[in-house]
Enzyme design. Structure first.
Site, PDB file in Angstrom:
ATOM      1  N   LYS A   1      22.173  -7.415  72.703  1.00  0.00           N
ATOM      2  CA  LYS A   1      22.642  -8.501  71.832  1.00  0.00           C
ATOM      3  C   LYS A   1      21.885  -9.822  72.052  1.00  0.00           C
ATOM      4  CE  LYS A   1      27.247  -7.520  70.516  1.00  0.00           C
ATOM      5  NZ  LYS A   1      28.668  -7.825  70.676  1.00  0.00           N
TER       6      LYS A   1
ATOM      7  N   ASP B   1      31.116 -11.338  65.456  1.00  0.00           N
ATOM      8  CA  ASP B   1      32.228 -11.018  66.367  1.00  0.00           C
ATOM      9  C   ASP B   1      33.358 -12.051  66.259  1.00  0.00           C
ATOM     10  OD1 ASP B   1      31.242  -8.642  67.381  1.00  0.00           O
ATOM     11  OD2 ASP B   1      30.167  -9.612  69.027  1.00  0.00           O
TER      12      ASP B   1
END
Ligand code: ATR
Length: 277
Positions: A70, A107
């Protein structure tokens, strides 16, 4: 000339076999009758850059990235959204026709969409949130809570220095509370969030007294295996509204799917069942 190729997308991780994203996106592709494929891709860190530059040439319109890629994906991207920059990690990539890579992080969006769906009466302005944990997941939650206008965030983490660093980055609204003192501040909370791995299958439980919580408070756990963590059971017994972590996983996938395949998918009971199958 119009490109009639079937759009491809997928999730890049290492390992990736555990990811629920292929089932989720596969379910939506089928539900909406769309031409497209979404596949898991196990990519070692040393290969990430090459893979990211090869995928657009192979017909990929984008990808999700998960652990451990990520942060690296963010660095390799040509353009980074504001929220991905604040979180310091990417989870959704869009490959533009000129080959450039656009990185986003959905997210925090997924966290908030799940919370609003599961606790529609919760109002960010009502009062403080207590957040357990100061890892990558906490960063997304802090970004979302700050954007939603939560007036005060009480942040606690086993390793206090990590929480102190997040306060430096995310600012004034955060008060860092010692891990062992967290039980004492919880009675003021309108929202309690577990972003740690405590409560996951095979991990110890997050043990915190919830009896002091206001019955109207909302408790949410990012852990979704098991769905009903001890924290959520306790919260239910205390009369609180509970929101499990599976919905965050489902909602965070919505913007990517819409971008790649052209339809904004619904998150409903069937979506939950498909992701768990
Ligand atoms: P993620 O990206 O999923 O947030 P992470 O960055 O490894 O993963 O963070 C894991 C979080 O769970 C951290 O807040 C971690 O606390 P530390 O910073 O003290 O490591 C927390 N955590 C994991 N195991 C824990 C345990 N046994 N007790 C308390 N906190 C724990």
């Amino acid at each position: 000339m119009t490109d009639h190729r079937i759009p491809l997308a997928g999730v890049i991780g290492h390992p990736v076999a555990h990811s629920r994203s292929p089932k989720l996106h596969g379910h939506w592709l089928k539900t909406y009758g769309l031409a497209g494929h979404y596949i898991p891709m196990d990519v070692a860190p040393a290969d990430l850059e090459t893979v990211l530059h090869t995928l657009p040439k192979a017909g990929f319109v984008g990808a999700n990235v998960t652990v451990p890629h990520k942060e690296a994906a963010l660095r390799l991207a040509d353009h980074v959204s504001d929220r991905a920059s604040v979180i310091g990690a990417a989870n959704t990539l869009v490959f533009r026709e000129d080959g450039s890579i656009h990185a986003d992080n959905t997210d925090g969006y997924g966290f908030m969409a799940n919370l609003r769906a599961g606790a529609p009466d919760w109002n960010p302005a009502d009062g403080p949130a207590v957040v357990f944990g100061a890892g990558g997941a906490a960063r997304a939650v802090l970004q979302a809570l700050a954007e939603a206008g939560v007036p005060e965030i009480l942040l606690t983490n086993r390793t206090r220095t990590r929480a102190d660093h997040l306060k430096e980055e995310f600012g004034q609204r955060i008060t860092v509370v010692d891990w062992v003192q967290a039980g004492n501040v919880i009675e003021n909370a309108e929202l309690v969030v577990n972003t740690t791995s405590l409560g996951m299958q095979g991990q110890p439980e997050l043990r915190v007294p919830l009896d002091g919580l206001q019955p109207g408070a909302v408790v949410t756990d990012l852990v979704y295996a098991p769905l009903q963590t001890r924290l959520l059971q306790q919260a239910e017994e205390a009369g609180c509204t509970t929101v499990d972590g599976l919905g965050m996983l489902l909602h965070q996938a919505v913007p990517g799917f819409e971008r790649w395949f052209g339809v904004r998918p619904e998150v409903d009971a069937e979506t939950r069942a498909a992701a768990l199958a």
